[in-house]
Design an enzyme around this catalytic site. Structure first.
Site, PDB file in Angstrom:
ATOM      1  N   HIS A 146    -110.713 -44.396  51.481  1.00  0.00           N
ATOM      2  CA  HIS A 146    -109.738 -43.325  51.357  1.00  0.00           C
ATOM      3  C   HIS A 146    -108.617 -43.483  52.371  1.00  0.00           C
ATOM      4  CE1 HIS A 146    -108.724 -39.093  50.307  1.00  0.00           C
ATOM      5  NE2 HIS A 146    -108.219 -39.107  51.522  1.00  0.00           N
ATOM      6  N   TYR A 157    -107.433 -47.989  52.316  1.00  0.00           N
ATOM      7  CA  TYR A 157    -107.105 -48.698  51.074  1.00  0.00           C
ATOM      8  C   TYR A 157    -107.599 -50.146  51.088  1.00  0.00           C
ATOM      9  CZ  TYR A 157    -104.126 -44.730  49.947  1.00  0.00           C
ATOM     10  OH  TYR A 157    -103.664 -43.473  49.653  1.00  0.00           O
ATOM     11  N   GLU A 208    -101.416 -37.272  44.856  1.00  0.00           N
ATOM     12  CA  GLU A 208    -102.730 -37.758  45.268  1.00  0.00           C
ATOM     13  C   GLU A 208    -103.825 -37.059  44.471  1.00  0.00           C
ATOM     14  OE1 GLU A 208    -103.118 -37.038  49.446  1.00  0.00           O
ATOM     15  OE2 GLU A 208    -103.501 -34.914  49.174  1.00  0.00           O
ATOM     16  N   HIS A 228    -107.641 -35.086  44.060  1.00  0.00           N
ATOM     17  CA  HIS A 228    -108.686 -34.288  44.686  1.00  0.00           C
ATOM     18  C   HIS A 228    -109.859 -34.209  43.713  1.00  0.00           C
ATOM     19  CE1 HIS A 228    -108.856 -31.545  48.384  1.00  0.00           C
ATOM     20  NE2 HIS A 228    -108.525 -32.747  48.744  1.00  0.00           N
ATOM     21  N   ASN A 229    -110.321 -35.389  43.311  1.00  0.00           N
ATOM     22  CA  ASN A 229    -111.290 -35.490  42.216  1.00  0.00           C
ATOM     23  C   ASN A 229    -112.698 -35.073  42.606  1.00  0.00           C
ATOM     24  OD1 ASN A 229    -109.146 -36.586  40.861  1.00  0.00           O
ATOM     25  ND2 ASN A 229    -109.751 -38.693  41.255  1.00  0.00           N
ATOM     26  N   ASP A 259     -98.251 -33.284  52.992  1.00  0.00           N
ATOM     27  CA  ASP A 259     -97.707 -34.647  52.988  1.00  0.00           C
ATOM     28  C   ASP A 259     -96.186 -34.636  52.885  1.00  0.00           C
ATOM     29  OD1 ASP A 259    -100.069 -36.054  53.270  1.00  0.00           O
ATOM     30  OD2 ASP A 259    -100.482 -36.071  51.128  1.00  0.00           O
ATOM     31  N   ASP A 290     -99.586 -34.530  58.834  1.00  0.00           N
ATOM     32  CA  ASP A 290    -100.559 -33.532  58.414  1.00  0.00           C
ATOM     33  C   ASP A 290    -101.973 -34.004  58.715  1.00  0.00           C
ATOM     34  OD1 ASP A 290    -100.780 -35.364  56.051  1.00  0.00           O
ATOM     35  OD2 ASP A 290    -102.105 -33.761  55.388  1.00  0.00           O
ATOM     36  N   SER A 325    -110.771 -29.520  58.122  1.00  0.00           N
ATOM     37  CA  SER A 325    -110.337 -28.138  57.882  1.00  0.00           C
ATOM     38  C   SER A 325    -108.866 -28.126  57.505  1.00  0.00           C
ATOM     39  CB  SER A 325    -110.549 -27.292  59.136  1.00  0.00           C
ATOM     40  OG  SER A 325    -111.916 -27.032  59.313  1.00  0.00           O
ATOM     41  N   GLN A 326    -108.539 -27.219  56.586  1.00  0.00           N
ATOM     42  CA  GLN A 326    -107.200 -27.198  55.995  1.00  0.00           C
ATOM     43  C   GLN A 326    -106.156 -26.525  56.890  1.00  0.00           C
ATOM     44  OE1 GLN A 326    -106.155 -28.114  52.436  1.00  0.00           O
ATOM     45  NE2 GLN A 326    -107.603 -29.543  53.309  1.00  0.00           N
ATOM     46  N   GLY A 373     -97.861 -43.355  47.249  1.00  0.00           N
ATOM     47  CA  GLY A 373     -98.849 -43.448  46.177  1.00  0.00           C
ATOM     48  C   GLY A 373    -100.232 -43.200  46.731  1.00  0.00           C
TER      49      GLY A 373
END
Lengths: 276, 774
Positions: B66, B69, B110, B112-113, B134, B296, B341-342, B567
């Protein structure tokens, strides 16, 4: 006074999110609009040069958004903060006949504050109306058509003919205008008698219609009301989102010179420049 | 030099055997393979000491698929990153591209699967949160969100659902609600997207989130520190146990028993009402010139952001971890260091500006805490209550492995005999069935739940047409700045059914489609970004699909001179039941010279002539027609890049010279569906005659999804000018706007459908599954 001297206070707290386009609408009409955080009016955590006084403005606007997240009941928290910390200033402001505009979340806040419908007093102790959950149970973002139902009391629609239909999109989950069931008829009659009903949802033929033309199931198709003096006004649809012709939903079919929502801003500025 | 804290746990690595190391990686949730563990061991042998647990966790984060890459970079470099144009200003967390003299736009998409498959509401919401950051950290105001979503079939029988897999309806409902409640609250309009249903997404839904922003060039920030005295200020939300090991979990296949662990922490919690003021406070700080850099906190949390910002500036960093504001007591230092954490951003600020920054954030009730500083040595050092708990050389730490893994390219699909269904007896019925297929039917159920109008800048909206009749458009157009009528056209495309048969053509088609969407409204494609969703790259066939896809995207993008300044790659979208079809989602941004000249897809006026631009070919592979009616073809629509380039110029010019009244790209369901959607949006009928077009069966004429095609309604009186402009691309007059039904004729057959019937078939499907009234 001259329009460029009209100072507009666009009030925000965390979660307010329509402040930029709402202040832009006033600026396009020539007024001087300033985005002001509630803490600047209360003097919390501010430097002297950041502190603001409500009385220094001619118009107060509470724009759309999700103030404090709207997790409790839309508008409840900002209304409570205003009521506990600046009730006197707000009542004074309204009493002087200065205009107060609430759009979407702003309308919900004005109802929570008790300044709308504002039938018996400037600010009722408890809310006397409510903007409840949409009948669909979902957030609804869609263009709506509004008929100006006001006979002239509301200072925000003087540039519209009675019966004129304008376009403005709605974007809310809690916008169903309701009155207490046991007094519904009586209060609705009072609103009619006092000329406090301003906008009603209509269909493409100009008729009062059900969902989706009326996106939330509002009583009597009510989309916007004013107080009994006509200087406090709230509406669920967003007039700042149809200020320009190219903001309207179907402008590529018939391009208007101006957007329909512009009239709301021009009306109130016309009133203020004449009165003050 | 500080001593290591006596309370810190050292891990025995120096003398560990291979088996020990595999176990160590597993138990620690590091997701590092043996070769990687050996590299780590070698590093510590060189240092002559054992690693601390915090250090191992950090390396696990930094070297995850993640974050670094490692499996994809070799292909991305070869095919995508090599496309460069002078318009690209910066390649950071988002790409930044020239808009006008003083402004630039930023773009990124991006996935968030994995989180969304486990907890759709929170997973999708935090996906929005991440993509917004981002764009924000480049110094750009987010102006548009774009959400391409992919689920299993809505009618999948409950009793056949594999254990641990959530029903597509549940996931669809939850994901849309998550995007709605987060996106609407932060006040960024969701203007575009797509919803695709396919068996291959049953175990792994694909949830991609894109964002476009606008920035003053003077405010553009790098994701880097600037000087050796910069202070790190952590702003926004508090740090908690939510989102621990998110990136390492995203770098392995999802298994049934992982779910519990996810629910215990790996999915972050979103808080839009912390985010909303965070956005404008960060932007105001940038506008006031208070910031040296911004980044971020996403995957890997502090452990990634600190090292990456420091290294990008050519320095190192020292962090005092105990200063990090926490959500709850009792977090271990390593948890604070890697928590995802967001709603958090990291600012790099010159010491003399720290007070101004802290005051600004305090005024807006956003938490801001200085937690560390830049140091000259290229080292990351973490102190906890004065004692050292981590010290890593940045060059080792951030130089994640890069692989050229083995790949194969399976072309067996070509050997499968073509099986095309017989020509339908009743083409009207066929069209009605096709237009009610969930992949084509109205997405109004989704679109109305998103605020696509907030900010008041959405000039061309996702639903287009007469009020009460609006239908799908091709692209949305944003007017991002007050002083100019220049606009940004935003569109997205993906075609997994093409890609699973022929990944090269699938990749090409996605670029073709996104470009023709942009041209259809009057924009010219300017840049792309993509999210590449695939299975496990350690399996050679999956990696082969990936490579072919990237090659396809790169082939078209490079010929068109379209850069991809950002990307995202999402691997490991598979379970024991299989992998997702290759899903390259391409997001395109086009420039619109004057938004007042934009057009929409709805038919405008009776008697206007209707033209077909482009050639229809017998390329039925992957078409919605074969998917719905059964059959197989290996011939997926091809792209002729020269013709695409000429056609884009022609359509762009014809729209901007105002010869075209309405325009729609031809994609899912072919010409028959395109003309139907145009008629629905305009609430007016059309008559078109296909008998003079190519010599192919009627079903091909009607339903082929050949690329580089549009239907254009041309203003009467402007036909000559239109034909002049499009003279070097194939163009044919098909018919005209007429009556109140859609009539499509070929030599011996005719389909005729009343608008009401068409509308009923188109608008009901999704509501019937999800509830509510169209």
């Amino acid at each position: 006074m001259k329009v460029e001297d009209v100072k507009v206070c666009i009030l925000i707290i965390e979660g307010t999110n329509c402040e930029a386009e709402t202040s832009q609408a006033f600026r396009r009409s020539g007024a001087s609009a300033e985005i002001v955080h509630l803490k600047q009016l209360l003097g919390q955590d501010t430097k002297p040069e950041e502190t603001r006084k409500l009385e220094d403005y001619e118009i107060l606007v509470i724009p759309g958004g999700f103030s404090s997240g709207d997790y409790v009941r839309a508008g409840a928290i900002l209304a409570a903060r205003m009521k506990s910390r600046m009730e006197d200033e707000l009542v004074q402001f309204i009493d002087e006949g200065k205009p107060v505009l609430g759009i979407c979340n702003g309308f919900q806040i004005l109802v929570e504050l008790g300044v709308l419908p504002g039938i018996e007093s400037i600010m009722s102790r408890y809310p006397t109306a409510s903007l409840g959950w949409n009948d669909s149970g979902r957030f609804e973002c869609r263009p709506t058509l509004l008929e100006n139902w006001n006979k002239g009391k509301c200072i925000f629609t003087t540039k519209l003919e009675r019966g004129q239909i304008i376009q403005a999109p709605t974007a809310h989950a809690e916008g169903k205008f309701m009155l207490p069931k046991h007094r519904e008829k009586e209060l609705l009659d009072t609103l009619k008698d006092n000329d406090q009903i301003v906008f009603r949802y209509v269909d493409a033929e100009g008729q009062i219609a059900g969902y989706p033309w009326n996106p939330n199931g509002s009583l009597f198709g009510i989309a916007g009301i004013c107080n009994s003096e006509g200087n406090v006004f709230g509406m669920m649809p967003h007039p700042e989102r149809t200020y320009l012709g190219i903001q309207q939903a179907d402008w590529t079919r018939n391009v208007p010179d101006n957007g329909d929502g512009k009239a709301v801003f021009e009306s109130v500025l016309d009133h203020v420049t004449k009165k003050f | 030099m500080e001593e290591f804290s006596s309370e810190i746990r050292f891990v025995s690595l120096l003398d560990a055997s291979d088996d020990d190391m595999v176990l160590l990686s597993d138990e620690g949730g590091l997701a590092l393979d043996l070769a990687e563990m050996k590299r780590v061991q070698e590093y510590y042998r060189g240092k002559g000491r054992e690693p601390t647990d915090v250090e191992l966790q950090s390396i696990g984060q930094a070297w995850s698929e993640h974050c670094c890459y490692k499996s994809s970079k070799v292909f991305l470099k070869e095919y995508l990153l090599s496309i460069d144009t002078p318009s690209v200003i910066l390649r950071g967390d988002a790409g930044v591209v020239d808009f006008d003299e003083d402004h630039a736009y930023a773009l990124r998409i991006e996935s968030h699967n994995h989180p969304s498959a486990v907890e759709p509401y929170g997973g999708a919401a935090t996906g929005i949160g991440g993509i917004i950051r981002d764009v924000l950290c480049m110094g750009a105001q987010p102006v548009a969100l774009i959400d391409p979503l992919h689920f299993g079939p809505l009618d999948f029988p409950h009793d056949k659902l594999p254990k641990g897999v959530k029903h597509p309806r549940y996931l669809f409902e939850g994901v849309v609600a998550g995007i709605r409640d987060y996106g609407n609250r932060i006040g960024i309009p969701t203007v575009s997207g797509s919803v695709h249903f396919h068996d291959g997404y049953l175990g792994n839904c694909i949830i991609n989130v894109g964002c476009v922003g606008i920035a003053k060039k003077k405010n553009i920030l790098k994701n880097a520190v600037k000087t050796d005295s910069d202070v790190f200020i952590l702003v926004g939300g508090r740090t908690g146990r939510d989102g621990i090991h998110g990136v390492t979990y995203a770098s392995v296949e999802l298994t049934e028993d992982m779910e519990e662990e996810w629910m215990g922490g790996a999915v972050q919690l979103g808080d839009p009402i912390t985010k909303e003021p965070l956005i404008h406070t960060c932007l105001e700080a940038a506008e006031r010139g208070l910031l040296n850099g911004m980044k971020d906190l996403g995957g890997g949390g502090l452990s990634c952001v600190v090292g990456e910002m420091a290294l990008a500036g050519g320095f190192g960093a020292e962090v005092n971890l105990e200063k990090v504001p926490l959500k709850e007591e009792g977090l271990q230092p390593w948890e604070m260091w890697i928590s995802e954490s967001q709603e958090r951003m990291m600012l790099a600020v010159s010491p003399e500006k720290v007070d101004d920054v802290l005051h600004l954030f305090k005024l807006y009730d956003v938490l801001a805490t200085p937690i560390g500083r830049v140091i000259k040595d290229r080292i990351v050092r973490v102190l906890y209550e004065g004692k050292k708990i981590l010290e890593l050389d940045l060059d080792f730490y951030t130089a994640g492995p890069e692989y050229c893994r083995e790949y194969t390219h399976d072309t067996r699909y070509l050997e499968k005999p073509e099986a095309i269904p017989e020509e339908p007896e009743d083409y009207s019925k066929t069209i009605l069935k096709l237009i009610s297929s969930p992949n084509i039917a109205s997405k109004a159920w989704v679109i109305h739940q998103y605020d696509h109008e907030v900010r008041g800048a959405t000039v061309v909206k996702p639903l287009q047409g007469k009020m009460g009749y609006a239908c799908h458009g091709d692209a949305a157009v944003i007017k991002p700045l007050e002083h100019t009528f220049r606009g940004l056209a935003v569109a997205t495309a993906t075609n997994p059914t093409f890609s699973e048969l022929d990944p090269f053509r699938g990749g090409m088609s996605a670029v073709d489609e996104v470009c023709r969407n942009i041209a259809a409204v009057g924009g010219f494609p300017d840049s792309l970004t993509n999210c590449l969703n695939f299975g496990n790259p350690e399996k050679p066939d999956r990696l082969g699909l990936f490579r072919e896809t990237v090659r396809g995207i790169g082939h078209v993008a490079s010929h068109l001179g379209l850069p991809l300044p950002s990307g995202n790659v999402s691997f490991y979208n598979e379970t024991e039941h299989g992998h997702v079809p290759p899903t390259p989602v391409v997001l395109g941004v086009g420039k619109v010279p004057d938004v007042r000249r934009c057009i929409t897809s709805d038919l405008k006026e009776q008697d206007n002539p209707i033209f077909l631009i482009g050639d229809t070919k017998n390329e039925m592979g992957g078409s919605e027609y074969l998917r719905v009616f059964g059959g197989h073809s290996g011939t997926v629509p091809n792209v002729n890049v020269g013709m695409l380039k000429k056609s884009l110029h022609a359509v762009f010019r014809a729209v901007n010279e105002q010869t075209i009244a309405s325009c729609h790209d031809i994609s899912h369901g072919g010409i028959a569906i395109a003309i139907s959607e145009m008629a629905l949006g305009g609430d007016v009928g059309a008559f078109i005659d296909l008998s003079k077009t190519e010599r192919v069966p009627t079903s091909v004429k009607m339903f082929s999804e050949s690329n580089t095609r549009w239907l254009a309604e041309v203003w009467r009186g402007k036909e000559d000018r239109f034909l002049d402009i499009v003279s070097d691309v194939p163009v044919r007059k098909l018919g005209m706007v007429k009556g109140s039904s859609v009539i499509i004729a070929d030599s011996n057959v005719k389909a005729g459908i009343f608008l009401e019937d068409l509308s009923e078939a188109w608008k009901r499907t999704i509501y019937d599954y999800m509830g509510g009234t169209p």
